[in-house]
Design an enzyme around this catalytic site. Structure first.
Site, short mmCIF file in Angstrom:
data_model
loop_
_atom_site.label_atom_id
_atom_site.label_comp_id
_atom_site.label_asym_id
_atom_site.label_seq_id
_atom_site.Cartn_x
_atom_site.Cartn_y
_atom_site.Cartn_z
N GLU A 170 -3.59 -20.78 -10.78
CA GLU A 170 -4.02 -20.60 -12.16
C GLU A 170 -4.87 -21.77 -12.69
O GLU A 170 -4.42 -22.55 -13.54
CB GLU A 170 -2.81 -20.39 -13.09
CG GLU A 170 -2.18 -19.03 -12.93
CD GLU A 170 -1.17 -18.73 -14.04
OE1 GLU A 170 -0.70 -19.65 -14.72
OE2 GLU A 170 -0.85 -17.55 -14.21
N GLU A 221 1.19 -12.03 -10.04
CA GLU A 221 2.49 -12.30 -10.69
C GLU A 221 2.70 -11.24 -11.76
O GLU A 221 1.96 -11.20 -12.74
CB GLU A 221 2.47 -13.70 -11.33
CG GLU A 221 2.26 -14.82 -10.34
CD GLU A 221 2.27 -16.21 -11.00
OE1 GLU A 221 2.64 -16.32 -12.18
OE2 GLU A 221 1.88 -17.17 -10.32
C1 GAL Z 1 2.36 -18.42 -14.41
C2 GAL Z 1 2.39 -19.45 -13.28
C3 GAL Z 1 3.73 -19.47 -12.58
C4 GAL Z 1 4.84 -19.48 -13.58
C5 GAL Z 1 4.72 -18.29 -14.48
C6 GAL Z 1 5.82 -18.19 -15.52
O1 GAL Z 1 1.43 -18.75 -15.38
O2 GAL Z 1 1.40 -19.17 -12.32
O3 GAL Z 1 3.81 -20.61 -11.76
O4 GAL Z 1 4.81 -20.66 -14.31
O5 GAL Z 1 3.51 -18.37 -15.17
O6 GAL Z 1 5.66 -17.05 -16.33
#
Ligand code: GAL
Length: 644
Positions: free
Chosen positions: A142, A312
């Site tokens: 990110e 994610e």
């Molecule tokens: C994303 C990040 C992850 C984790 C997640 C939590 O932005 O890539 O490492 O922090 O959020 O929601």
């Protein structure tokens, strides 16, 4: 579409790994992302490497037929490295150091960090580049999260000066382009130019814009350095996981060097954190805004030649929004199917198990920290069986595109000229209105080929690319522009002449506070507009007027121009008229329902808490999943009836 999860073997005793892998496969998961924050475990001190645990983790996962997405660990440089080279740390706008102790603590312009990033990437690729179980590499994690694209360090200043010199060649060009005669800002050399922070009042907007362009380019070049190393050692696909509601670098440019674009979808966190109204935040607090995920699916799909996925996916409550509600039962399944309907190759859940320590201990996983299964995981198992029944998810060739442009966003952020002005919100409202007409949309950049579309909507495009109007004419694509379109040159100046028809004359614009709406009469019905209007004059072209007689919407055969920020009703009816004229079929949808067409299938999603009848949208349809009464937070899928 394959399912996956984000796993951190380094957080758990080795004795748990095999059972975790077995459980993953039982849920239908086939891919696992690992390693993005593991630098201190790989290299605890300079040139001392610990590979055993990572070799073992890869082996254990592979033994269970799980394929691996391996990450470069550069989002978290370890403490020994920061102690050795403190200049790696970025400086914030107040010139304070952003210290070690969380993550993303580096400046993209640090040459020494670039060297370290290449070193660790090379070392990892030398070890794992030919490993057949690693099917993909993710660069870093990110870019830009926690506001880390910009840095105000001395290295950033030097790199910015070099970037300017390359762009303008000599200082006279820069002075002219930036209009530095204003307020005696003229420079004699590039070395005199500082970063645009800590000025007494607003810095020159052209200076700020070039700094944003430069900062975006620094991210792209950092990424390219890793991509080149990965390509030299491996044939696996290269990706990066981008964020939602994030515009600090140009994602179309990032996507050019990637094989597949991915993004991180947290619909509840972003709704609560974002600019939606309080009413919307309550209404969708457990389902997310019906267009949040879809907007980003449609945006990122076009960043990497159509190949994209969700790296994610929120599986339960997150820890980082002002309020963190848990999803309604059914939402993890719905979000996953919405990604599939938009053509995702991959959907992966963050994270496998809630971690009982560290900053994210209140963030849900598919399993809780005591290893109890969650509702989200039950839905993953269900969705994996639904997906196995959906043979073809080939995307459809959409007729309508929305133009979303990163430099446009930067320009309008720098001088919003009104506190309610918000480029992203305007684009999102246009997108919502198009989606509520049952349309499937592509989101494209301003230099994307538009010839295959019947309609291209640019909610606001300050710089209209030179050939856009001409290409639209040739391909018979109708263009619809929103307010402030054509109002700037790429140098951030007011153009001597608007790019539209010579009868189009721009007089002035005004920003309006919330509540100060203007009346518009269209086909004997009264509508309202909000927050912005351009006052224009236009002879001999069809128009709709504000109550004071100024045009609110003008259109000729090639394009239309909406001279205001339209309310939903106004935009909807304008779009219904326009799409009818150019032969695009629309269906008005309830505020909680959205549809998406693939080549052979139609999906309907219910983001609300009531059963809704969708039989009008799917007459005599053959349902593959669900039916004509769609449950709260439910999904129906049917075979699209081909036009006879
Ligand atoms: C994303 C990040 C992850 C984790 C997640 C939590 O932005 O890539 O490492 O922090 O959020 O929601």
């Amino acid at each position: 579409m394959r399912l996956g999860t984000c796993y951190y073997p380094e957080h758990w005793p080795e004795s748990m790994w095999a059972n975790d892998a077995r459980t993953m496969t039982k849920l239908g998961i086939t891919q696992v992302r690992i390693g993005e924050f593991s630098w201190s475990r790989i290299e605890p001190s300079r040139n001392e490497f610990q590979w055993e645990w990572l070799d073992k983790a890869i082996e254990t996962l592979s033994n269970h037929n799980l394929k691996i997405i391996m990450c470069t660990p550069t989002a978290t440089p370890p403490k020994w490295l920061i102690d050795e080279i403190p200049e790696i740390l970025a400086l914030n706008e107040d010139n304070q150091t952003r210290n070690f102790g969380s993550r993303r603590h580096y400046c993209f312009s640090s040459k020494n960090y670039r060297k370290e990033s290449r070193r660790i990437t090379n070392i990892l690729l030398n070890r794992y580049g030919k490993n057949p179980n690693i099917i993909s590499w993710q660069t870093d994690n990110e870019y830009g999260c926690h506001n880390t694209v910009v840095s105000f360090s001395p290295m950033a200043e030097k790199a910015f000066q070099n970037w300017l010199q390359l762009k303008y060649v000599n200082i006279e060009n820069l002075n002219k382009s930036w209009g530095n005669v204003f307020w005696s800002q003229e420079y004699n050399t590039f070395e005199q130019i500082l970063l645009p922070n800590n000025t007494v009042t607003e810095a020159n907007p052209a200076h700020s814009l070039d700094f944003r362009r430069f900062s975006s380019d620094q991210v792209i070049s950092f990424n390219n350095e890793q991509v080149n190393i990965i390509r030299a050692h491996s044939d696996a696909l290269i990706t990066h996981n981008c964020m939602g509601h994030f515009t600090s670098f140009d994602h179309y440019l990032l996507g050019e060097s990637l094989d597949i674009m991915t993004w991180d979808s947290y619909p509840l966190g972003f709704l609560d954190q974002g600019w939606s109204t309080e009413k919307e935040k309550l209404q969708w607090m457990r389902s997310g805004h019906p267009d949040f995920a879809a907007f980003h699916h449609d945006l990122y799909r076009n960043c990497s030649k159509g190949r994209w996925g969700v790296m994610e996916q929120q599986p339960g409550a997150v820890n980082w929004a002002p309020n963190n509600a848990a999803p309604e039962n059914g939402m993890v399944k719905l979000w996953t199917l919405e990604a599939a309907a938009h053509g995702a190759e991959y959907c992966s859940y963050f994270r496998w198990r809630q971690v009982p320590f560290g900053q994210e201990q209140n963030h849900a996983g598919l399993f809780d920290s005591r290893n109890e299964i969650s509702q989200g995981a039950l839905e993953v198992a269900e969705v994996s069986s639904i997906l196995s029944k959906l043979k073809s998810l080939e995307t459809f060739s959409n007729e309508v595109a929305l133009m979303f442009d990163y430099p446009a966003k930067w320009m309008l952020d720098i001088q919003p000229q009104g506190k309610e002005w918000n480029y992203e919100k305007l684009c999102f409202e246009f997108y919502t209105t198009l989606r509520r007409l049952g349309l499937s949309i592509d989101i494209i950049s301003s230099d994307h080929d538009i010839s295959k579309y019947k309609l291209v909507v640019a909610p606001s495009l300050p710089v209209i690319p030179k050939n856009l109007l001409q290409s639209a004419k040739i391909s018979n694509t109708k263009l619809l522009f929103g307010p402030r379109s054509g109002s700037k040159t790429s140098e951030y100046q007011i153009p001597p002449k608007y790019p539209f028809n010579r009868d189009f004359k721009f007089i002035k614009s005004e920003s309006l506070r919330d509540g100060a709406s203007l009346k518009i009469n269209m086909n004997d019905k009264i509508y309202y507009s909000k927050n912005w209007r351009d006052i224009i004059e236009c002879k001999g072209i069809n128009k709709i007027e504000f109550s004071d007689g100024h045009p609110a919407y003008i259109h000729n055969n090639d394009y239309g121009y909406i001279a205001t920020w339209p309310t939903y009703e106004l935009l909807k009816d304008l779009l219904i008229n326009l799409t009818e004229k150019i032969g695009i079929k629309t269906t008005c949808l309830d505020e909680n329902i959205r549809m998406r067409h693939t080549k052979d299938l139609t999906f309907a999603f219910n983001y609300g808490d009531e059963i809704l009848d969708i039989s009008k949208m799917a007459p005599e349809s053959k349902f593959i999943y669900g039916g004509s009464k769609i449950d709260p937070y439910g999904v129906s899928i049917w075979k699209t009836q081909k036009n006879k």
